[in-house]
Motif scaffolding. Sequence first.
Motif, short mmCIF file in Angstrom:
data_model
loop_
_atom_site.label_atom_id
_atom_site.label_comp_id
_atom_site.label_asym_id
_atom_site.label_seq_id
_atom_site.Cartn_x
_atom_site.Cartn_y
_atom_site.Cartn_z
N TRP A 108 0.82 -1.21 0.00
CA TRP A 108 0.00 0.00 0.00
C TRP A 108 0.85 1.26 0.00
N LEU A 109 2.14 1.11 0.32
CA LEU A 109 3.01 2.28 0.44
C LEU A 109 3.83 2.54 -0.81
N TYR A 110 4.33 1.48 -1.43
CA TYR A 110 5.28 1.63 -2.53
C TYR A 110 4.57 1.53 -3.88
N ALA A 111 4.84 2.51 -4.74
CA ALA A 111 4.22 2.51 -6.08
C ALA A 111 4.77 1.37 -6.93
N ASN A 112 6.04 1.00 -6.70
CA ASN A 112 6.67 -0.04 -7.52
C ASN A 112 7.29 -1.10 -6.60
N MET A 113 6.51 -2.10 -6.28
CA MET A 113 7.00 -3.16 -5.41
C MET A 113 7.82 -4.19 -6.21
N PRO A 114 8.95 -4.64 -5.64
CA PRO A 114 9.78 -5.64 -6.35
C PRO A 114 9.28 -7.07 -6.19
N PHE A 115 8.24 -7.28 -5.42
CA PHE A 115 7.69 -8.62 -5.25
C PHE A 115 6.21 -8.51 -4.93
N ASP A 116 5.51 -9.61 -5.09
CA ASP A 116 4.10 -9.70 -4.73
C ASP A 116 4.02 -10.49 -3.42
N ALA A 117 3.58 -9.83 -2.36
CA ALA A 117 3.61 -10.45 -1.03
C ALA A 117 2.76 -11.70 -0.94
N GLU A 118 1.72 -11.82 -1.76
CA GLU A 118 0.86 -13.00 -1.68
C GLU A 118 1.30 -14.12 -2.62
N LYS A 119 1.85 -13.76 -3.79
CA LYS A 119 2.18 -14.78 -4.79
C LYS A 119 3.62 -15.27 -4.74
N ASP A 120 4.54 -14.46 -4.22
CA ASP A 120 5.97 -14.78 -4.30
C ASP A 120 6.51 -15.50 -3.08
N PHE A 121 5.66 -15.76 -2.08
CA PHE A 121 6.10 -16.44 -0.87
C PHE A 121 5.14 -17.57 -0.51
N ALA A 122 5.68 -18.55 0.19
CA ALA A 122 4.86 -19.60 0.80
C ALA A 122 4.93 -19.43 2.30
N ALA A 123 3.78 -19.41 2.95
CA ALA A 123 3.73 -19.24 4.41
C ALA A 123 4.23 -20.50 5.10
N VAL A 124 4.99 -20.32 6.18
CA VAL A 124 5.39 -21.43 7.05
C VAL A 124 4.66 -21.33 8.38
N GLY A 125 4.78 -20.19 9.06
CA GLY A 125 4.07 -20.04 10.33
C GLY A 125 4.39 -18.74 11.02
N LEU A 126 3.49 -18.30 11.87
CA LEU A 126 3.72 -17.13 12.71
C LEU A 126 4.74 -17.49 13.79
N ILE A 127 5.53 -16.51 14.21
CA ILE A 127 6.49 -16.73 15.29
C ILE A 127 6.06 -15.99 16.55
N ALA A 128 5.77 -14.70 16.42
CA ALA A 128 5.44 -13.92 17.61
C ALA A 128 4.71 -12.64 17.24
N LEU A 129 3.89 -12.18 18.16
CA LEU A 129 3.35 -10.84 18.11
C LEU A 129 4.32 -9.93 18.86
N VAL A 130 4.48 -8.70 18.37
CA VAL A 130 5.48 -7.80 18.95
C VAL A 130 4.82 -6.46 19.26
N PRO A 131 4.24 -6.31 20.45
CA PRO A 131 3.66 -5.03 20.82
C PRO A 131 4.73 -3.95 20.88
N ASN A 132 4.32 -2.72 20.66
CA ASN A 132 5.25 -1.60 20.77
C ASN A 132 5.09 -0.91 22.11
N ILE A 133 6.17 -0.33 22.57
CA ILE A 133 6.15 0.43 23.81
C ILE A 133 6.50 1.88 23.46
N VAL A 134 5.77 2.81 24.05
CA VAL A 134 6.02 4.23 23.81
C VAL A 134 7.03 4.68 24.86
N VAL A 135 8.20 5.13 24.39
CA VAL A 135 9.26 5.56 25.30
C VAL A 135 9.70 6.97 24.95
#
Length: 323
Positions: free
Chosen positions: A103-130
């Motif tokens: 959604w950000l880049y006008a010219n993406m070098p890959f297709d995030a849905e077609k060019d990768f095969a999913a293996v698995g989620l590892i972790a959620l990473v909440p952010n902390i405001v410092v």
Amino acid sequence: MNGVLRRALLGAPVLALPAVARAQPAWPDRPVRWINPGPAGGAGDVLSRLVADRVSARIGQPVVVENRPGAGTNIGMTAVARSAPDGYTVGLASIASNAANRWLYANMPFDAEKDFAAVGLIALVPNIVVVPPQNPPRTLQDFIAWAKALGRPLNFGSVGIGSSQHLAAAQFGRITGIEIIHAPYNQAGQMNTDLIEGRLDVLFQSISAVAAMAQGGRMRPIAVSGPDRVPAFPDLPTMREQGVDVTTTGWFGLVTPAGVPEPILARLDEVLAACLDEPALRDRIGAGGSIPRVMRRADFARFMSEESERVGAIIRATGARLQ
């Protein structure tokens, strides 16, 4: 043998014997490359090294982490997408690479849905405001009042446009009406130093990247940007609890190039899930502020697609766009 029979045999076509298939070596028979598209010392680097070590122990081959930062994760993930689909290159997918960047880049070098095969989620990473410890704010509402009285825009850093840190800060600015200027970094360490020394006003940083510094008083935590409080900072209220409805949470998962054979993907899926079920690994991931989460291949693929749509709505609201 009479002449007629001899001439008949010599003139007969030669029948080809069935080819003997060469046995393919079992995967893996050499080291596996793990590409982290973020900076050294960042949350993705920390998680990559923790998990790659355990994957290595289970598959019996080295899993070598290679940092390839730049272009908001596009450099590293392009390298993953263009690698041979043989199971010897995996990549660390994130909210930036596999949800926001399209959604950000006008010219993406890959297709995030077609060019990768999913293996698995590892972790959620909440952010902390410092914030820098020398600055007066001690709560999020203190910070908002201080920022509005400052007389200039706020400066904040992130590991790149489209990262969870950038998206959380953009949401914060839009909700509060505070002008906030983004400075992207290739090194999380330098970004943290610039906050501590007051060159940045605030970070919406991955907890795993700053937990020790925040707990040690080198920077002051004032809120968590995820939907829930986190074990590393149980007494720290969320932004939502403090009146600002920002719930952006980063995440990391494992992918391969598209086209990796099904048996290898299935083995990677099993190995990753088994690693994340290890209590010692879960404790180490949690101690850094991330939340280990097992999510198998099909569910992870669906999760990334849903995240892309959710994040796209945030980005469209901010009007952010890159070439």
